[in-house]
Structures are given as structure tokens and as C-alpha cells.
Motif scaffolding. Structure first.
Motif, PDB file in Angstrom:
ATOM      1  N   LYS A   1     -63.099  48.827  34.596  1.00 12.05           N
ATOM      2  CA  LYS A   1     -63.788  50.045  35.056  1.00 12.05           C
ATOM      3  C   LYS A   1     -63.635  51.200  34.073  1.00 12.05           C
ATOM      4  N   LEU A   2     -62.886  50.972  33.009  1.00  6.50           N
ATOM      5  CA  LEU A   2     -62.675  52.026  32.006  1.00  6.50           C
ATOM      6  C   LEU A   2     -64.029  52.416  31.402  1.00  6.50           C
ATOM      7  N   THR A   3     -64.375  53.702  31.491  1.00  5.97           N
ATOM      8  CA  THR A   3     -65.674  54.112  30.939  1.00  5.97           C
ATOM      9  C   THR A   3     -65.547  54.301  29.422  1.00  5.97           C
ATOM     10  N   SER A   4     -66.687  54.332  28.755  1.00  8.69           N
ATOM     11  CA  SER A   4     -66.675  54.513  27.291  1.00  8.69           C
ATOM     12  C   SER A   4     -66.066  55.864  26.917  1.00  8.69           C
ATOM     13  N   ASP A   5     -66.372  56.903  27.725  1.00  9.61           N
ATOM     14  CA  ASP A   5     -65.811  58.234  27.425  1.00  9.61           C
ATOM     15  C   ASP A   5     -64.295  58.227  27.590  1.00  9.61           C
ATOM     16  N   THR A   6     -63.811  57.594  28.663  1.00 10.78           N
ATOM     17  CA  THR A   6     -62.363  57.532  28.876  1.00 10.78           C
ATOM     18  C   THR A   6     -61.705  56.791  27.719  1.00 10.78           C
ATOM     19  N   GLU A   7     -62.340  55.707  27.306  1.00 10.53           N
ATOM     20  CA  GLU A   7     -61.828  54.915  26.175  1.00 10.53           C
ATOM     21  C   GLU A   7     -61.692  55.793  24.931  1.00 10.53           C
ATOM     22  N   LEU A   8     -62.750  56.537  24.632  1.00  4.69           N
ATOM     23  CA  LEU A   8     -62.741  57.397  23.437  1.00  4.69           C
ATOM     24  C   LEU A   8     -61.657  58.473  23.543  1.00  4.69           C
ATOM     25  N   LEU A   9     -61.570  59.096  24.721  1.00 15.08           N
ATOM     26  CA  LEU A   9     -60.586  60.182  24.891  1.00 15.08           C
ATOM     27  C   LEU A   9     -59.156  59.648  24.794  1.00 15.08           C
ATOM     28  N   LEU A  10     -58.921  58.471  25.354  1.00 18.40           N
ATOM     29  CA  LEU A  10     -57.576  57.875  25.267  1.00 18.40           C
ATOM     30  C   LEU A  10     -57.223  57.571  23.804  1.00 18.40           C
ATOM     31  N   ILE A  11     -58.195  57.068  23.061  1.00 23.26           N
ATOM     32  CA  ILE A  11     -57.950  56.739  21.649  1.00 23.26           C
ATOM     33  C   ILE A  11     -57.574  57.994  20.873  1.00 23.26           C
ATOM     34  N   PHE A  12     -58.285  59.093  21.130  1.00 28.22           N
ATOM     35  CA  PHE A  12     -57.947  60.325  20.409  1.00 28.22           C
ATOM     36  C   PHE A  12     -56.652  60.960  20.936  1.00 28.22           C
ATOM     37  N   ALA A  13     -56.319  60.730  22.210  1.00 29.22           N
ATOM     38  CA  ALA A  13     -55.027  61.221  22.723  1.00 29.22           C
ATOM     39  C   ALA A  13     -53.894  60.503  21.977  1.00 29.22           C
ATOM     40  N   ALA A  14     -54.034  59.188  21.852  1.00 28.82           N
ATOM     41  CA  ALA A  14     -53.027  58.406  21.119  1.00 28.82           C
ATOM     42  C   ALA A  14     -52.967  58.855  19.658  1.00 28.82           C
ATOM     43  N   ARG A  15     -54.145  59.150  19.086  1.00 30.33           N
ATOM     44  CA  ARG A  15     -54.214  59.567  17.667  1.00 30.33           C
ATOM     45  C   ARG A  15     -53.527  60.912  17.454  1.00 30.33           C
TER      46      ARG A  15
ATOM     47  N   VAL B   1     -43.261  53.026   1.846  1.00 28.42           N
ATOM     48  CA  VAL B   1     -44.364  52.770   2.785  1.00 28.42           C
ATOM     49  C   VAL B   1     -43.948  52.891   4.253  1.00 28.42           C
ATOM     50  N   VAL B   2     -44.807  53.540   5.031  1.00 24.95           N
ATOM     51  CA  VAL B   2     -44.668  53.531   6.491  1.00 24.95           C
ATOM     52  C   VAL B   2     -45.869  52.753   7.030  1.00 24.95           C
ATOM     53  N   LYS B   3     -45.582  51.615   7.675  1.00 27.34           N
ATOM     54  CA  LYS B   3     -46.679  50.796   8.223  1.00 27.34           C
ATOM     55  C   LYS B   3     -46.847  51.137   9.705  1.00 27.34           C
ATOM     56  N   THR B   4     -48.067  51.399  10.081  1.00 30.02           N
ATOM     57  CA  THR B   4     -48.298  51.776  11.475  1.00 30.02           C
ATOM     58  C   THR B   4     -49.678  51.292  11.919  1.00 30.02           C
ATOM     59  N   ARG B   5     -50.064  51.578  13.154  1.00 31.68           N
ATOM     60  CA  ARG B   5     -51.359  51.066  13.617  1.00 31.68           C
ATOM     61  C   ARG B   5     -51.944  51.965  14.696  1.00 31.68           C
ATOM     62  N   GLU B   6     -53.239  51.776  14.895  1.00 27.86           N
ATOM     63  CA  GLU B   6     -53.930  52.478  15.984  1.00 27.86           C
ATOM     64  C   GLU B   6     -54.812  51.494  16.742  1.00 27.86           C
ATOM     65  N   PRO B   7     -55.040  51.671  18.054  1.00 32.34           N
ATOM     66  CA  PRO B   7     -54.294  52.629  18.842  1.00 32.34           C
ATOM     67  C   PRO B   7     -52.844  52.202  18.927  1.00 32.34           C
ATOM     68  N   GLY B   8     -51.946  53.177  18.899  1.00 34.07           N
ATOM     69  CA  GLY B   8     -50.515  52.877  18.973  1.00 34.07           C
ATOM     70  C   GLY B   8     -49.740  53.680  17.958  1.00 34.07           C
ATOM     71  N   GLY B   9     -48.688  53.079  17.426  1.00 37.38           N
ATOM     72  CA  GLY B   9     -47.904  53.717  16.377  1.00 37.38           C
ATOM     73  C   GLY B   9     -46.766  54.591  16.881  1.00 37.38           C
ATOM     74  N   THR B  10     -46.847  55.029  18.144  1.00 29.98           N
ATOM     75  CA  THR B  10     -45.753  55.799  18.765  1.00 29.98           C
ATOM     76  C   THR B  10     -45.492  55.156  20.125  1.00 29.98           C
ATOM     77  N   LYS B  11     -44.398  55.553  20.772  1.00 34.74           N
ATOM     78  CA  LYS B  11     -44.094  54.977  22.087  1.00 34.74           C
ATOM     79  C   LYS B  11     -45.219  55.303  23.078  1.00 34.74           C
ATOM     80  N   ILE B  12     -45.670  56.557  23.023  1.00 33.86           N
ATOM     81  CA  ILE B  12     -46.742  56.966  23.947  1.00 33.86           C
ATOM     82  C   ILE B  12     -48.061  56.283  23.555  1.00 33.86           C
ATOM     83  N   GLY B  13     -48.327  56.224  22.267  1.00 36.89           N
ATOM     84  CA  GLY B  13     -49.561  55.583  21.785  1.00 36.89           C
ATOM     85  C   GLY B  13     -49.614  54.103  22.150  1.00 36.89           C
ATOM     86  N   GLU B  14     -48.469  53.440  22.098  1.00 40.67           N
ATOM     87  CA  GLU B  14     -48.439  52.008  22.445  1.00 40.67           C
ATOM     88  C   GLU B  14     -48.700  51.814  23.949  1.00 40.67           C
ATOM     89  N   GLN B  15     -48.279  52.804  24.759  1.00 39.58           N
ATOM     90  CA  GLN B  15     -48.577  52.715  26.198  1.00 39.58           C
ATOM     91  C   GLN B  15     -50.077  52.882  26.423  1.00 39.58           C
TER      92      GLN B  15
END
Ligand code: Z5A
Length: 206
Positions: free
Chosen positions: A61-75, A35-49
Motif C-alpha cells: 500500500k506504500l504510495t509512490s510519494d511516500t516511497e520518495l519522501l522516505l528515500i529522501f528522509a533516509a538520505r 574509503v568509506v563504503k556505504t549505501r542507499e537507501p540505508g547507510g545509517t541505523k535510521i536509514g537501514e530501518q
């Protein structure tokens, strides 16, 4: 035993994912999974940032679009760095939240059109989806009551019950639409009963 299996855990806040993730992991290990246990958002050094930006309640001030794009960038980072290599080597990935959370939180909760989320999903994942998703479901008021005890609410936890009602509705609709992939766990039950429900589901993939 199935090789290269991808399991995700989902649910509204207070649903008990964190409480149960180690039980799920240990059950899988006992059944012979690597098993590899991981999580989102996160799971990598960049994703955790990126996670830190997303959860920081000073970022009002984070907009909903920025939130969504950041989540998929981490993914995207997570897919390339952790998920795909581990699956290729026959491991079982146990991931605390994945793309269903984007549909539920950014789609249901924030009101972003599902077609936009679908666009990003296709870009980042192509047709890759979890093999099994455990949806920890409970009444919103019960979940919120449980998390009241937390010392400091993060940016998502500050949301009101109406937000989590929309998130829950979206999760349940997805579970209904993709009944083959989803298993609903009644997380209002006492801990041992929740474990029993999980164990019954995990038997299916042994
Ligand atoms: N997010 C998003 O918006 N879009 C995305 O695409 C993704 C994520 C991937 C962080 O997620 C945030 O990211 C999340 C959505 C967003 N925000 N929210 N809300 P997270 O998964 O890291 O954080 P979380 O949602 O706050 O969940 P958690 O910390 O993993 O745990 P939990 O499911 O909320 O519950 P818990 O900490 O395990 O349990 C809460 C309390 O209840 C605790 O005191 C337990 O002892 C108790 N508990 C648990 N189960 C029971 C039972 N059965 N009986 C009685 N008491 C119980």
C-alpha cells in the motif's frame, strides 16, 4: 590523489553493483584512498530501518510519494551522519546508489515529476552532487534473468520489465546530460572485462 571525493554506483537490478562494489573499494584503497563504503537507501541505523520499510514486499500500500519522501528522509540522515563528516575529513565515499536512483526509479519508473524530486534534492543536498558516478548498464532482460536466481524478490524486484526499461532510459538520459560526471560500464561483459572497464575509469581519479 583527490581528497574528499564522492563516488556513486548506479544501475538497474542485476547490473552487478553488489558483485563489483568490493573490487571498486579495493582498487581505491590500493590507490591510497581512505574509503568509506556505504549505501542507499540505508547507510545509517535510521536509514537501514527506512530501507526495511521500502524493500518489504508486504508493504503493497506504500504510495509512490511516500516511497520518495522516505528515500529522501533516509538520505538526509545519511548526509548529516556519514557523508558530509567523512568528506570533510578527506575520505573517499563509495556509495551504492544515491539521488540518480530517485530520478530513475521514482521519476522514470513510478512517474513522479522530476521537478518534485528536484525540490527534495535541493532541500536535502543543496547543490551537493557526486564527483563520479559509475552507471552499470545492461539490457533489462539480461538483468532480470540474472536476478531470477534470488530466493525472494523485494518490493522493487517484483516490478515487471517495462518498469526497469523506464528506469534504464532515465539513467541513460542522465548520463548523457551529465557526461562529465557519469561513466557507463558495460555490465553485460564477462566479469573480468567489467573489472577492466572499472579500473580504466578509476585511473582518472588517482
Ligand atoms: N532505490 C530507489 O528506488 N530509489 C533510490 O533513490 C534509491 C534506491 C537510492 C535497493 O537497491 C532498491 O532501492 C533498488 C532501487 C531502490 N531496487 N531495485 N531493483 P539495491 O542497490 O540495494 O539492490 P539491487 O538493485 O537489487 O542491486 P544489488 O543487490 O546491489 O545488485 P545488482 O546490481 O542487482 O546485481 P548483483 O547482485 O551484483 O548481480 C546479480 C547476479 O548477476 C549475481 O548472480 C551475479 O553473480 C551476476 N553477475 C553480476 N555481474 C555479472 C557479469 N558481468 N556477468 C555475469 N553475471 C554477472
Amino acid at each position: 590523489m583527490k581528497k574528499g571525493f564522492f563516488i556513486t554506483l548506479e544501475g538497474i537490478e542485476g547490473a552487478g553493483k553488489s558483485t563489483m562494489v568490493n573490487f571498486v573499494e579495493n582498487s581505491l584503497i590500493k590507490a591510497g584512498h581512505d574509503v568509506v563504503k556505504t549505501r542507499e537507501p540505508g547507510g545509517t541505523k535510521i536509514g537501514e530501518q527506512i530501507r526495511e520499510i521500502l524493500l518489504n514486499n508486504e508493504n503493497n500500500k506504500l504510495t509512490s510519494d511516500t516511497e520518495l519522501l522516505l528515500i529522501f528522509a533516509a538520505r538526509s540522515q545519511h548526509m548529516k551522519e556519514i557523508i558530509m563528516p567523512a568528506l570533510s575529513s578527506g575520505k573517499t565515499i563509495l556509495c551504492d546508489r544515491f539521488t540518480d536512483a530517485s530520478y530513475a526509479y521514482q521519476g522514470g519508473g513510478r512517474g513522479i515529476d522530476a521537478s518534485r524530486i528536484n525540490l527534495l534534492e535541493k532541500w536535502v543536498q543543496s547543490d551537493f552532487r557526486p564527483n563520479l558516478t559509475l552507471l552499470f548498464d545492461l539490457d533489462v532482460s539480461v538483468g532480470m534473468e540474472r536476478t531470477k536466481k534470488r530466493s525472494k524478490a523485494d518490493r522493487f524486484e517484483q516490478e515487471k520489465s517495462i518498469f526497469f526499461e523506464k528506469v534504464r532510459t532515465c539513467y541513460l538520459k542522465r548520463a548523457e546530460d551529465e557526461a562529465d560526471r557519469f561513466r557507463i560500464i558495460n555490465s553485460e561483459l564477462p566479469l573480468q572485462k567489467v573489472k577492466d572497464e572499472i579500473a580504466a575509469v578509476l585511473k582518472e581519479i588517482k
